[in-house]
Design a protein around this motif. Structure first.
Motif, short mmCIF file in Angstrom:
data_model
loop_
_atom_site.label_atom_id
_atom_site.label_comp_id
_atom_site.label_asym_id
_atom_site.label_seq_id
_atom_site.Cartn_x
_atom_site.Cartn_y
_atom_site.Cartn_z
N ALA A 117 0.85 -1.18 0.00
CA ALA A 117 0.00 0.00 0.00
C ALA A 117 0.90 1.24 0.00
O ALA A 117 2.03 1.19 0.50
CB ALA A 117 -0.92 0.01 1.22
N SER A 119 2.90 4.32 1.02
CA SER A 119 3.39 4.71 2.34
C SER A 119 4.73 5.39 2.21
O SER A 119 5.53 5.04 1.34
CB SER A 119 3.51 3.48 3.26
N GLN A 122 8.34 2.15 5.44
CA GLN A 122 7.99 0.74 5.52
C GLN A 122 9.01 -0.02 6.34
O GLN A 122 10.21 0.27 6.27
CB GLN A 122 7.91 0.11 4.11
N ARG A 197 4.21 1.41 7.61
CA ARG A 197 3.55 0.20 7.14
C ARG A 197 4.49 -0.98 7.36
O ARG A 197 5.66 -0.94 6.98
CB ARG A 197 3.23 0.30 5.65
N TYR A 199 5.29 -5.09 6.83
CA TYR A 199 5.03 -6.28 6.02
C TYR A 199 5.92 -7.39 6.56
O TYR A 199 7.12 -7.20 6.73
CB TYR A 199 5.35 -6.03 4.55
N ALA A 214 -0.19 -4.34 16.26
CA ALA A 214 -1.28 -3.56 15.65
C ALA A 214 -1.75 -2.37 16.49
O ALA A 214 -1.97 -1.28 15.94
CB ALA A 214 -2.45 -4.48 15.31
N GLU A 218 -1.08 2.77 12.88
CA GLU A 218 -2.29 3.25 12.20
C GLU A 218 -2.88 2.18 11.30
O GLU A 218 -4.08 2.15 11.08
CB GLU A 218 -1.96 4.51 11.39
N HIS A 219 -2.01 1.33 10.75
CA HIS A 219 -2.44 0.27 9.85
C HIS A 219 -1.93 -1.06 10.40
O HIS A 219 -0.75 -1.19 10.74
CB HIS A 219 -1.89 0.49 8.44
N ALA A 220 -2.81 -2.05 10.49
CA ALA A 220 -2.40 -3.35 10.99
C ALA A 220 -1.30 -3.93 10.11
O ALA A 220 -1.32 -3.76 8.88
CB ALA A 220 -3.59 -4.30 11.03
N ARG A 222 0.71 -6.23 7.67
CA ARG A 222 0.29 -7.19 6.66
C ARG A 222 1.25 -8.37 6.70
O ARG A 222 2.47 -8.19 6.68
CB ARG A 222 0.30 -6.56 5.27
N ASP A 297 -7.91 -9.36 4.64
CA ASP A 297 -7.62 -8.41 5.71
C ASP A 297 -8.90 -8.07 6.47
O ASP A 297 -10.01 -8.44 6.06
CB ASP A 297 -6.95 -7.15 5.16
N ARG A 299 -10.52 -5.32 6.90
CA ARG A 299 -11.49 -4.47 6.20
C ARG A 299 -12.35 -5.31 5.26
O ARG A 299 -13.57 -5.16 5.21
CB ARG A 299 -10.76 -3.39 5.41
#
Length: 323
Positions: A117, A119, A122, A197, A199, A214, A218-220, A222, A297, A299
């Motif tokens: 995504a 960002s 990372q 982010r 990964y 998490a 802000e973003h869990a 991946r 995911d 969402r």
């Protein structure tokens, strides 16, 4: 995604199966062999993006998922790396012992359940062979000029694939080997900037630890899993309906949606059959999915518009699928 053998029945994905030859084979670490694949006619292979994998179909019909780790801009080759897993069901051993340059293999895909995504920063976390899907991500981050760092963990330097290739990024890489550095303190790597982010790919214990970050982000994170999560929640029977034909079946407590549909003549293409590859992802017409996969995911799960019928179930008494 997937560079170790998943737990699964042996049914391969059959849709879009293509033939490739092994153009090159060589060792890239202890117990890790790299295969470079080409079309027999030298033609273009399907495009892919960082995080993608292919379903490699072995001559005996078994299917295994391997992350693409080569140059995504080379339209004529795919590169995968295969870890020899002595505790596996024989797929990696077959490749290590029997697949040579010039051999013909088939594959389906590529598919991508591990997309990057946008960002500005990372953090990549790799455990052993989990480095493979992260290499194209690192190259993408370099191309875009983003700020990134890699934490690369393993048993020893000899077991870490692609260390030589990654050496040019030495200022952005931390290597931690158990034989020289002891057990890693993963919580020390929780980003201080919540916008980073994350990964990660590797063994289950590593991924569980990274996913626990998490609340600080802000973003869990991946993650890309080798095998399905253990899900021992109780199951109850429900009805599944194939919207296109109207065929209906009762999904028993100890039966999958895929198996129930096949009983009434509705086939669903599967590969891993454990909810880790995404091959069988199906749109939901009606009913609330009971997601039990390791692909979607949070969402997507919350939207409830699709599910993986190889493992997932229904929270209602009836599930209608677009099949």
């Amino acid at each position: 995604m997937l560079t170790a053998e998943p737990l699964a029945p042996e049914a391969p994905a059959q849709a879009g199966v293509r033939t490739v030859t092994v153009a090159r084979r060589h060792q890239v670490a202890d117990d890790v062999v790299e295969l470079v694949l080409r079309r027999p006619d030298g033609g273009r292979l399907p495009d892919w993006a960082p995080g993608a994998h292919i379903d490699l179909v072995l001559p005996d019909g078994r299917s295994r998922q391997y992350s693409l780790c080569g140059d995504r801009w080379d339209a004529h080759t795919y590169t995968i790396a295969v870890l020899l897993d002595p505790a596996g069901r024989g797929g990696s051993r077959y490749i290590h012992e029997h697949v040579s340059e010039g051999d013909t293999l088939t594959f389906a895909g590529p598919r991508n359940n591990f997309r990057m995504a946008p960002s500005a920063r990372q953090l990549f976390v790799a455990g052993g062979i989990g480095i493979t899907p992260l290499i194209p991500m690192i190259e993408q981050a370099e191309l875009l000029g983003t700020d990134w760092h890699l934490l690369y963990l393993g048993r020893s330097h000899a077991h870490l694939a692609y260390l030589r290739e990654l050496a040019r990024h030495s200022g952005r890489i931390t290597v931690h080997c158990k034989d020289t550095d002891g057990r890693a303190d993963l919580d020390a790597w929780i980003p201080t900037d919540p916008a980073v982010r994350v990964y990660a790919c590797g063994p289950e214990r590593l991924l569980d630890a990274v996913e626990a970050w998490a609340p600080a982000l802000e973003h869990a994170p991946r993650v890309e899993r080798f095998v399905a999560r253990l899900d021992d929640r109780p199951s109850r029977a429900f009805e599944v309906i194939a919207a296109r034909s109207g065929a209906a079946a009762t999904v028993g407590e100890h039966e999958t949606v895929v198996d129930a549909l096949r009983r009434v003549g509705v086939d669903v293409i599967t590969s891993c059959a454990q909810g880790v590859c995404g091959t069988c992802e199906t749109d939901v017409v009606d009913g609330r999915p009971d997601h039990r996969d390791s692909v979607l995911d949070e969402r997507t799960r919350a939207e409830g518009t699709c599910l993986l019928p190889c493992v997932s179930r229904c929270l209602d008494s009836r599930l209608v699928l677009d099949v």
